[in-house]
Design a protein around this motif. Structure first.
Motif, PDB file in Angstrom:
ATOM      1  N   GLY A  97       0.797  -1.221   0.000  1.00  0.00           N
ATOM      2  CA  GLY A  97       0.000   0.000   0.000  1.00  0.00           C
ATOM      3  C   GLY A  97       0.825   1.264   0.000  1.00  0.00           C
ATOM      4  O   GLY A  97       0.355   2.324  -0.423  1.00  0.00           O
ATOM      5  N   SER A  98       2.077   1.173   0.457  1.00  0.00           N
ATOM      6  CA  SER A  98       2.950   2.343   0.447  1.00  0.00           C
ATOM      7  C   SER A  98       3.866   2.358  -0.779  1.00  0.00           C
ATOM      8  O   SER A  98       4.821   3.133  -0.838  1.00  0.00           O
ATOM      9  CB  SER A  98       3.791   2.387   1.726  1.00  0.00           C
ATOM     10  N   GLY A  99       3.575   1.479  -1.760  1.00  0.00           N
ATOM     11  CA  GLY A  99       4.309   1.503  -3.020  1.00  0.00           C
ATOM     12  C   GLY A  99       5.660   0.830  -2.979  1.00  0.00           C
ATOM     13  O   GLY A  99       6.557   1.186  -3.752  1.00  0.00           O
ATOM     14  N   VAL A 100       5.837  -0.153  -2.109  1.00  0.00           N
ATOM     15  CA  VAL A 100       7.106  -0.869  -1.999  1.00  0.00           C
ATOM     16  C   VAL A 100       7.023  -2.182  -2.775  1.00  0.00           C
ATOM     17  O   VAL A 100       6.054  -2.945  -2.628  1.00  0.00           O
ATOM     18  CB  VAL A 100       7.458  -1.152  -0.526  1.00  0.00           C
ATOM     19  N   LEU A 101       8.029  -2.441  -3.599  1.00  0.00           N
ATOM     20  CA  LEU A 101       8.082  -3.663  -4.397  1.00  0.00           C
ATOM     21  C   LEU A 101       8.242  -4.889  -3.512  1.00  0.00           C
ATOM     22  O   LEU A 101       9.054  -4.891  -2.587  1.00  0.00           O
ATOM     23  CB  LEU A 101       9.236  -3.576  -5.389  1.00  0.00           C
ATOM     24  N   ILE A 102       7.469  -5.939  -3.779  1.00  0.00           N
ATOM     25  CA  ILE A 102       7.624  -7.226  -3.099  1.00  0.00           C
ATOM     26  C   ILE A 102       8.388  -8.145  -4.045  1.00  0.00           C
ATOM     27  O   ILE A 102       7.932  -8.419  -5.153  1.00  0.00           O
ATOM     28  CB  ILE A 102       6.259  -7.835  -2.734  1.00  0.00           C
ATOM     29  N   PRO A 103       9.572  -8.625  -3.650  1.00  0.00           N
ATOM     30  CA  PRO A 103      10.393  -9.433  -4.562  1.00  0.00           C
ATOM     31  C   PRO A 103       9.706 -10.733  -4.963  1.00  0.00           C
ATOM     32  O   PRO A 103       8.903 -11.299  -4.209  1.00  0.00           O
ATOM     33  CB  PRO A 103      11.663  -9.717  -3.746  1.00  0.00           C
ATOM     34  N   CYS A 104      10.053 -11.216  -6.146  1.00  0.00           N
ATOM     35  CA  CYS A 104       9.479 -12.446  -6.674  1.00  0.00           C
ATOM     36  C   CYS A 104      10.283 -13.663  -6.233  1.00  0.00           C
ATOM     37  O   CYS A 104      11.514 -13.619  -6.190  1.00  0.00           O
ATOM     38  CB  CYS A 104       9.456 -12.417  -8.202  1.00  0.00           C
ATOM     39  N   GLU A 105       9.575 -14.738  -5.961  1.00  0.00           N
ATOM     40  CA  GLU A 105      10.201 -16.032  -5.749  1.00  0.00           C
ATOM     41  C   GLU A 105      10.294 -16.735  -7.100  1.00  0.00           C
ATOM     42  O   GLU A 105       9.286 -16.907  -7.783  1.00  0.00           O
ATOM     43  CB  GLU A 105       9.387 -16.872  -4.772  1.00  0.00           C
ATOM     44  N   GLU A 106      11.514 -17.116  -7.503  1.00  0.00           N
ATOM     45  CA  GLU A 106      11.712 -17.703  -8.825  1.00  0.00           C
ATOM     46  C   GLU A 106      12.000 -19.199  -8.806  1.00  0.00           C
ATOM     47  O   GLU A 106      11.967 -19.840  -9.855  1.00  0.00           O
ATOM     48  CB  GLU A 106      12.877 -17.011  -9.535  1.00  0.00           C
ATOM     49  N   LYS A 107      12.274 -19.761  -7.637  1.00  0.00           N
ATOM     50  CA  LYS A 107      12.626 -21.177  -7.569  1.00  0.00           C
ATOM     51  C   LYS A 107      11.431 -21.990  -7.087  1.00  0.00           C
ATOM     52  O   LYS A 107      10.985 -21.858  -5.948  1.00  0.00           O
ATOM     53  CB  LYS A 107      13.820 -21.373  -6.636  1.00  0.00           C
ATOM     54  N   ALA A 108      10.956 -22.853  -7.975  1.00  0.00           N
ATOM     55  CA  ALA A 108       9.803 -23.675  -7.637  1.00  0.00           C
ATOM     56  C   ALA A 108      10.097 -24.582  -6.450  1.00  0.00           C
ATOM     57  O   ALA A 108       9.219 -24.835  -5.616  1.00  0.00           O
ATOM     58  CB  ALA A 108       9.390 -24.512  -8.850  1.00  0.00           C
ATOM     59  N   ALA A 109      11.346 -25.063  -6.354  1.00  0.00           N
ATOM     60  CA  ALA A 109      11.709 -25.933  -5.235  1.00  0.00           C
ATOM     61  C   ALA A 109      11.558 -25.210  -3.894  1.00  0.00           C
ATOM     62  O   ALA A 109      11.130 -25.807  -2.896  1.00  0.00           O
ATOM     63  CB  ALA A 109      13.141 -26.445  -5.405  1.00  0.00           C
ATOM     64  N   ASP A 110      11.896 -23.922  -3.852  1.00  0.00           N
ATOM     65  CA  ASP A 110      11.750 -23.156  -2.618  1.00  0.00           C
ATOM     66  C   ASP A 110      10.275 -22.934  -2.271  1.00  0.00           C
ATOM     67  O   ASP A 110       9.888 -22.982  -1.094  1.00  0.00           O
ATOM     68  CB  ASP A 110      12.468 -21.817  -2.737  1.00  0.00           C
ATOM     69  N   VAL A 111       9.463 -22.673  -3.297  1.00  0.00           N
ATOM     70  CA  VAL A 111       8.026 -22.509  -3.075  1.00  0.00           C
ATOM     71  C   VAL A 111       7.437 -23.810  -2.527  1.00  0.00           C
ATOM     72  O   VAL A 111       6.646 -23.813  -1.577  1.00  0.00           O
ATOM     73  CB  VAL A 111       7.318 -22.103  -4.384  1.00  0.00           C
ATOM     74  N   PHE A 112       7.842 -24.919  -3.124  1.00  0.00           N
ATOM     75  CA  PHE A 112       7.384 -26.235  -2.693  1.00  0.00           C
ATOM     76  C   PHE A 112       7.774 -26.486  -1.234  1.00  0.00           C
ATOM     77  O   PHE A 112       6.959 -26.942  -0.429  1.00  0.00           O
ATOM     78  CB  PHE A 112       8.001 -27.301  -3.607  1.00  0.00           C
ATOM     79  N   ALA A 113       9.011 -26.167  -0.884  1.00  0.00           N
ATOM     80  CA  ALA A 113       9.491 -26.378   0.485  1.00  0.00           C
ATOM     81  C   ALA A 113       8.704 -25.538   1.484  1.00  0.00           C
ATOM     82  O   ALA A 113       8.351 -26.013   2.574  1.00  0.00           O
ATOM     83  CB  ALA A 113      10.980 -26.059   0.567  1.00  0.00           C
ATOM     84  N   ARG A 114       8.420 -24.305   1.139  1.00  0.00           N
ATOM     85  CA  ARG A 114       7.653 -23.447   2.035  1.00  0.00           C
ATOM     86  C   ARG A 114       6.255 -24.007   2.279  1.00  0.00           C
ATOM     87  O   ARG A 114       5.722 -23.921   3.383  1.00  0.00           O
ATOM     88  CB  ARG A 114       7.536 -22.039   1.451  1.00  0.00           C
ATOM     89  N   MET A 115       5.672 -24.619   1.252  1.00  0.00           N
ATOM     90  CA  MET A 115       4.317 -25.148   1.398  1.00  0.00           C
ATOM     91  C   MET A 115       4.266 -26.446   2.198  1.00  0.00           C
ATOM     92  O   MET A 115       3.325 -26.667   2.960  1.00  0.00           O
ATOM     93  CB  MET A 115       3.684 -25.378   0.010  1.00  0.00           C
ATOM     94  N   PHE A 116       5.300 -27.320   2.022  1.00  0.00           N
ATOM     95  CA  PHE A 116       5.149 -28.688   2.512  1.00  0.00           C
ATOM     96  C   PHE A 116       6.170 -29.147   3.553  1.00  0.00           C
ATOM     97  O   PHE A 116       5.905 -30.099   4.274  1.00  0.00           O
ATOM     98  CB  PHE A 116       5.184 -29.660   1.324  1.00  0.00           C
ATOM     99  N   PHE A 117       7.331 -28.521   3.648  1.00  0.00           N
ATOM    100  CA  PHE A 117       8.350 -29.008   4.566  1.00  0.00           C
ATOM    101  C   PHE A 117       8.168 -28.355   5.927  1.00  0.00           C
ATOM    102  O   PHE A 117       8.300 -27.136   6.064  1.00  0.00           O
ATOM    103  CB  PHE A 117       9.754 -28.744   4.024  1.00  0.00           C
ATOM    104  N   GLN A 118       7.908 -29.178   6.934  1.00  0.00           N
ATOM    105  CA  GLN A 118       7.545 -28.671   8.248  1.00  0.00           C
ATOM    106  C   GLN A 118       8.750 -28.183   9.051  1.00  0.00           C
ATOM    107  O   GLN A 118       8.682 -27.174   9.724  1.00  0.00           O
ATOM    108  CB  GLN A 118       6.827 -29.773   9.034  1.00  0.00           C
TER     109      GLN A 118
END
Length: 411
Positions: A137-158
């Motif tokens: 809301g204050s106009g700050v860029l949110i960086p992109c996640e580009e590695k699918a393996a990291d996205v997968f780990a965030r979702m499933f690795f406890q």
């Protein structure tokens, strides 16, 4: 694959958006667009003739609507306009430009607490720190996640109990630092000029947003994650494997929605930052950006057409996957709105009018080509208002909108 707080495949009873059913949004921007004469249909209405590109989506004809004659009012400047695809903030190329909140973050602020991740910001071949579809809301860029393996780990690795406790300590420490800095800033605010006070107000807004996110993160650290449905994906190391990366990000999107890990995702396909690419039997001879400046070269146009058709193929595959998942008697596509388009109407000339726009799923009456004036374009942010209302959010404005999207009806 039972979601933490979702119906998903388990039927355990979801926390829902206002209005009942869980609704989801995926915003995809290909920042070099599509060849206009291959994308746009030549006739309108529900009996329109599919264009060459849309023929690749023939089996999903009744699952999407194609729009022509739309734009983001006053969003000019060529390539920098990709940062405004989900914000519609005007004049991104100007020296004084400051972005505004993006559609995905607007949703995340209001219903992000219902899922482990308020939103996901994804990208392919992104020029980090320069491009993103997600902005606060204050106009700050949110960086992109580009590695699918990291996205997968965030979702499933406890992680272990000790790792979770350490993460919670870090979150608590971060909260303490924010409190200390905020107290100092409040003291400073009493001694600065009005212009600097405005900047401090922006800072406070960012701090409050971060505090809320940290609080939600602490709560979710104590909850179990869904079971991984498969081994982690392998990320291609070579940026030439652009289409493989696109497919992986579509896969991660489907998993995120299927497990109700988030309900708001942005995905930028940074074609500008992609080299010569290889996919299927095709090997391009030049960088994607250079190909887009085809100057009507037959060789470049042939390669661009092959690239665009592959984009349509992958999009059709995503539709297939979402339709194959059932949630309380509906398909996942029925509950997922997908906006696919570009900030450029024609990359060869850098124009930001007549944007190629395809809108799928979400429980709308699709199967039509809605055409607006190609000389005096219709505001695309009106679609954003319709999307927000479909999410159950009470609003009648977003950015430069003038209302809801004309001609688009809910099923």
């Amino acid at each position: 694959m039972a979601p933490v707080f979702g119906t998903g495949l388990s039927g355990t009873g979801a926390e829902t958006t206002p209005g009942g059913k869980p609704r989801r949004m995926l915003g995809i921007c290909n920042n070099l667009g599509l060849l206009p004469d291959q994308f746009f249909p030549t006739d309108v209405g529900r009996d329109y003739t599919l264009s060459p590109y849309l023929e690749r989506l023939q089996s999903h004809r009744n699952d999407f609507t194609v729009f022509s004659g739309v734009w983001h009012p006053d969003v000019d400047g060529g390539h920098p306009a990709d940062n405004c695809f989900l914000t519609a903030a005007p004049h991104p190329g100007s020296a004084s430009f400051r972005n505004t909140i993006s559609l995905d973050q607007y949703i995340a602020e209001r219903i992000g607490h219902l899922t482990r991740f308020p939103s996901m910001t994804l990208g392919v071949n992104v020029q980090q720190g320069v491009r993103s579809l997600s902005w606060t809301g204050s106009g700050v860029l949110i960086p992109c996640e580009e590695k699918a393996a990291d996205v997968f780990a965030r979702m499933f690795f406890q992680g272990t109990k000790e790792e979770a406790e350490e993460q919670e300590r870090k979150l608590q420490m971060g909260q303490s630092i924010l409190d200390a800095v905020a107290d100092q800033a409040k003291d400073l605010q009493r001694h600065v000029c009005p212009h600097d006070r405005d900047r401090l107000d922006q800072y406070f807004t960012s701090v409050r947003d971060l505090e809320k996110r940290m609080q939600m993160s602490r709560e979710w650290e104590r909850k179990p994650k869904p079971k991984a449905p498969s081994p982690p994906p392998l990320d291609p190391a070579d940026p030439k494997a652009y289409m493989d990366k696109v497919k992986l990000m579509y896969d991660m999107t489907r998993l995120a929605f299927e497990t109700d890990s988030t309900r708001s995702i942005s995905l930028i396909l940074d074609s500008v930052n992609s080299p010569a690419i290889e996919f299927g039997d095709v090997k391009t001879t030049d960088g994607y950006h250079n190909l887009s400046h085809h100057g009507k070269s037959a060789q470049k146009l042939t390669q661009l057409k092959a690239i665009d058709e592959w984009h349509m193929k992958l999009l059709g595959d995503l539709f297939d996957q979402l339709k194959a998942v059932r949630e309380e008697g509906e398909t996942l596509l029925d509950r997922t709105m997908i906006l696919y388009g570009s900030n450029l109407g024609n990359a060869n000339t850098h124009v930001t009018t007549n944007l190629p726009t395809l809108f799928a799923g979400g429980g709308f009456k699709h199967g039509q080509h809605i055409a607006f004036d190609r000389q005096h374009n219709y505001p695309l942010p009106n679609l954003f208002v319709s999307m927000l209302q479909r999410m159950g959010l009470e609003t009648d404005r977003f950015a430069s909108s003038t209302g809801t999207m004309r001609g688009l009806e809910m099923a």
